[in-house]
Design a protein around this motif. Sequence first.
Motif, PDB file in Angstrom:
ATOM      1  N   ILE A 147       0.856  -1.186   0.000  1.00 48.05           N
ATOM      2  CA  ILE A 147       0.000   0.000   0.000  1.00 48.05           C
ATOM      3  C   ILE A 147       0.893   1.237   0.000  1.00 48.05           C
ATOM      4  O   ILE A 147       1.852   1.314   0.770  1.00 48.05           O
ATOM      5  CB  ILE A 147      -0.916  -0.002   1.235  1.00 48.05           C
ATOM      6  CG1 ILE A 147      -1.814  -1.247   1.205  1.00 48.05           C
ATOM      7  CG2 ILE A 147      -1.762   1.260   1.294  1.00 48.05           C
ATOM      8  CD1 ILE A 147      -2.602  -1.459   2.480  1.00 48.05           C
ATOM      9  N   PRO A 148       0.605   2.231  -0.841  1.00 48.28           N
ATOM     10  CA  PRO A 148       1.435   3.441  -0.883  1.00 48.28           C
ATOM     11  C   PRO A 148       1.478   4.143   0.471  1.00 48.28           C
ATOM     12  O   PRO A 148       0.494   4.134   1.214  1.00 48.28           O
ATOM     13  CB  PRO A 148       0.739   4.312  -1.941  1.00 48.28           C
ATOM     14  CG  PRO A 148      -0.018   3.343  -2.792  1.00 48.28           C
ATOM     15  CD  PRO A 148      -0.451   2.248  -1.870  1.00 48.28           C
ATOM     16  N   PRO A 149       2.602   4.786   0.810  1.00 49.59           N
ATOM     17  CA  PRO A 149       2.743   5.444   2.118  1.00 49.59           C
ATOM     18  C   PRO A 149       1.676   6.478   2.429  1.00 49.59           C
ATOM     19  O   PRO A 149       1.249   6.614   3.572  1.00 49.59           O
ATOM     20  CB  PRO A 149       4.130   6.094   2.035  1.00 49.59           C
ATOM     21  CG  PRO A 149       4.880   5.244   1.060  1.00 49.59           C
ATOM     22  CD  PRO A 149       3.860   4.807   0.037  1.00 49.59           C
ATOM     23  N   ASP A 150       1.214   7.235   1.400  1.00 48.29           N
ATOM     24  CA  ASP A 150       0.202   8.260   1.675  1.00 48.29           C
ATOM     25  C   ASP A 150      -1.128   7.631   2.090  1.00 48.29           C
ATOM     26  O   ASP A 150      -1.839   8.169   2.956  1.00 48.29           O
ATOM     27  CB  ASP A 150       0.005   9.163   0.457  1.00 48.29           C
ATOM     28  CG  ASP A 150      -0.409   8.391  -0.790  1.00 48.29           C
ATOM     29  OD1 ASP A 150       0.026   7.228  -0.947  1.00 48.29           O
ATOM     30  OD2 ASP A 150      -1.168   8.938  -1.612  1.00 48.29           O
ATOM     31  N   LEU A 151      -1.456   6.476   1.510  1.00 53.06           N
ATOM     32  CA  LEU A 151      -2.681   5.787   1.907  1.00 53.06           C
ATOM     33  C   LEU A 151      -2.539   5.177   3.306  1.00 53.06           C
ATOM     34  O   LEU A 151      -3.495   5.144   4.078  1.00 53.06           O
ATOM     35  CB  LEU A 151      -3.037   4.699   0.890  1.00 53.06           C
ATOM     36  CG  LEU A 151      -3.476   5.186  -0.485  1.00 53.06           C
ATOM     37  CD1 LEU A 151      -3.851   4.002  -1.382  1.00 53.06           C
ATOM     38  CD2 LEU A 151      -4.653   6.146  -0.374  1.00 53.06           C
ATOM     39  N   LEU A 152      -1.337   4.702   3.624  1.00 55.88           N
ATOM     40  CA  LEU A 152      -1.096   4.182   4.971  1.00 55.88           C
ATOM     41  C   LEU A 152      -1.276   5.285   6.009  1.00 55.88           C
ATOM     42  O   LEU A 152      -1.894   5.076   7.060  1.00 55.88           O
ATOM     43  CB  LEU A 152       0.320   3.608   5.079  1.00 55.88           C
ATOM     44  CG  LEU A 152       0.601   2.309   4.312  1.00 55.88           C
ATOM     45  CD1 LEU A 152       2.076   1.956   4.422  1.00 55.88           C
ATOM     46  CD2 LEU A 152      -0.253   1.161   4.833  1.00 55.88           C
ATOM     47  N   ALA A 153      -0.762   6.475   5.700  1.00 58.02           N
ATOM     48  CA  ALA A 153      -0.888   7.608   6.628  1.00 58.02           C
ATOM     49  C   ALA A 153      -2.342   8.014   6.801  1.00 58.02           C
ATOM     50  O   ALA A 153      -2.765   8.416   7.892  1.00 58.02           O
ATOM     51  CB  ALA A 153      -0.062   8.784   6.120  1.00 58.02           C
ATOM     52  N   ASP A 180       8.240  -4.604   1.843  1.00 59.98           N
ATOM     53  CA  ASP A 180       8.166  -3.168   1.611  1.00 59.98           C
ATOM     54  C   ASP A 180       8.398  -2.436   2.935  1.00 59.98           C
ATOM     55  O   ASP A 180       7.668  -2.640   3.899  1.00 59.98           O
ATOM     56  CB  ASP A 180       6.791  -2.802   1.035  1.00 59.98           C
ATOM     57  CG  ASP A 180       6.651  -1.340   0.743  1.00 59.98           C
ATOM     58  OD1 ASP A 180       7.236  -0.872  -0.252  1.00 59.98           O
ATOM     59  OD2 ASP A 180       5.948  -0.648   1.513  1.00 59.98           O
ATOM     60  N   GLU A 181       9.405  -1.574   2.993  1.00 57.84           N
ATOM     61  CA  GLU A 181       9.793  -0.942   4.262  1.00 57.84           C
ATOM     62  C   GLU A 181       8.677  -0.089   4.891  1.00 57.84           C
ATOM     63  O   GLU A 181       8.422  -0.201   6.097  1.00 57.84           O
ATOM     64  CB  GLU A 181      11.057  -0.092   4.052  1.00 57.84           C
ATOM     65  CG  GLU A 181      11.714   0.341   5.348  1.00 57.84           C
ATOM     66  CD  GLU A 181      12.123  -0.837   6.235  1.00 57.84           C
ATOM     67  OE1 GLU A 181      11.995  -0.703   7.476  1.00 57.84           O
ATOM     68  OE2 GLU A 181      12.548  -1.880   5.698  1.00 57.84           O
ATOM     69  N   PRO A 182       7.989   0.788   4.117  1.00 61.65           N
ATOM     70  CA  PRO A 182       6.893   1.563   4.740  1.00 61.65           C
ATOM     71  C   PRO A 182       5.783   0.673   5.306  1.00 61.65           C
ATOM     72  O   PRO A 182       5.248   0.954   6.380  1.00 61.65           O
ATOM     73  CB  PRO A 182       6.383   2.439   3.593  1.00 61.65           C
ATOM     74  CG  PRO A 182       7.542   2.557   2.662  1.00 61.65           C
ATOM     75  CD  PRO A 182       8.244   1.233   2.733  1.00 61.65           C
ATOM     76  N   MET A 183       5.473  -0.414   4.587  1.00 58.73           N
ATOM     77  CA  MET A 183       4.425  -1.299   5.094  1.00 58.73           C
ATOM     78  C   MET A 183       4.879  -2.055   6.327  1.00 58.73           C
ATOM     79  O   MET A 183       4.102  -2.259   7.262  1.00 58.73           O
ATOM     80  CB  MET A 183       3.987  -2.285   4.003  1.00 58.73           C
ATOM     81  CG  MET A 183       2.946  -1.700   3.072  1.00 58.73           C
ATOM     82  SD  MET A 183       1.774  -2.938   2.461  1.00 58.73           S
ATOM     83  CE  MET A 183       0.812  -3.302   3.905  1.00 58.73           C
TER      84      MET A 183
END
Length: 325
Positions: A147-153, A180-183
């Motif tokens: 999932i893209p970082p902006d959606l995670l935020a 994936d590091e952000p996930m």
Amino acid sequence: MTLEILGLDGLSESVYRAMLADPDADLDALAARLGVPGSEVREALRRLVDLSLVTERSPGRIYVPVNPDVALDALLSLEQAELTRRERQLLEARAELARLVRNTGEKITPVREVRRIDDLDRVVEVLRELLARCYQEMLNVVPGAPIPPDLLADTAPHDIALLKRGVRFRTLYTRTQLADEPMLEYMRMMRRHGAEIRIADTLPHRLAIFDRTVSFLPVDPRRPRNGALVVREPAITANLVMLFESLWAGAQDLDEALEAGAPAASDLDRSVLMLMSSGVKDEAAARQLGISDRTYRRHVADIMVRLGASSRFQAGVEAVRRGWL
């Protein structure tokens, strides 16, 4: 000791004490003594009259303080009457709750509904409404690519709010997302807030179940952006809960999955990937591998899910990135 418990604010109490000290003081004298405007003293006097602590001899002009013993008896009587009224209301409420509990044994027809939502913005709204109403447990399956970082935020505050309400929150992710590091950081953050997280090699489709009564899943598992279904049919939801529990039982805890690392591609995986990237038709590729067309397509679908790819081209790119080819 202040008299707030009797309904007096700070200024009203000061005015009352000043009047007891000097019963002959008029409004101007009280204002000068307390160092506040006369209009505020007048408002305080009105509150004192309402509480029967001061009597008004001449409307708006002459006020006389009531003896504290007499005033206290009157106020305590009012407070006691209010407590008695509240106690009676609580007893009535308890009786009504007891009646509801007794009636839970009666047969209640559950809500049955399968609603389709095609508008993507409305899908997000409904999902958040369901999150806000969840009070006991949420079961969550999140397949596909990271999932893209902006959606995670954007998602994080809603998920954390769920956990702060004491809701049990279980989520299944894939090994592709784990890489994936952000996930991975998101998973760790959610676990710190109390979420339970497990990792599976493959997951069938997006799924969220709220309090084991409402299910949320895509209209088309292969194209999750094409809309969603909100299911309030007990039989369907019960089967989806069983599916989740089966996936959960076969998945690894987050720490175990990190220690195990990503599974390497098998020889069959590499052969299928080579044939996929060469542009050979499925029928010809299946013959080269000595398997049926159906089995070959099943392997292709499985590899795409494991790689988090939405197309065969993307699967080839991801396979090269991971060193499978």
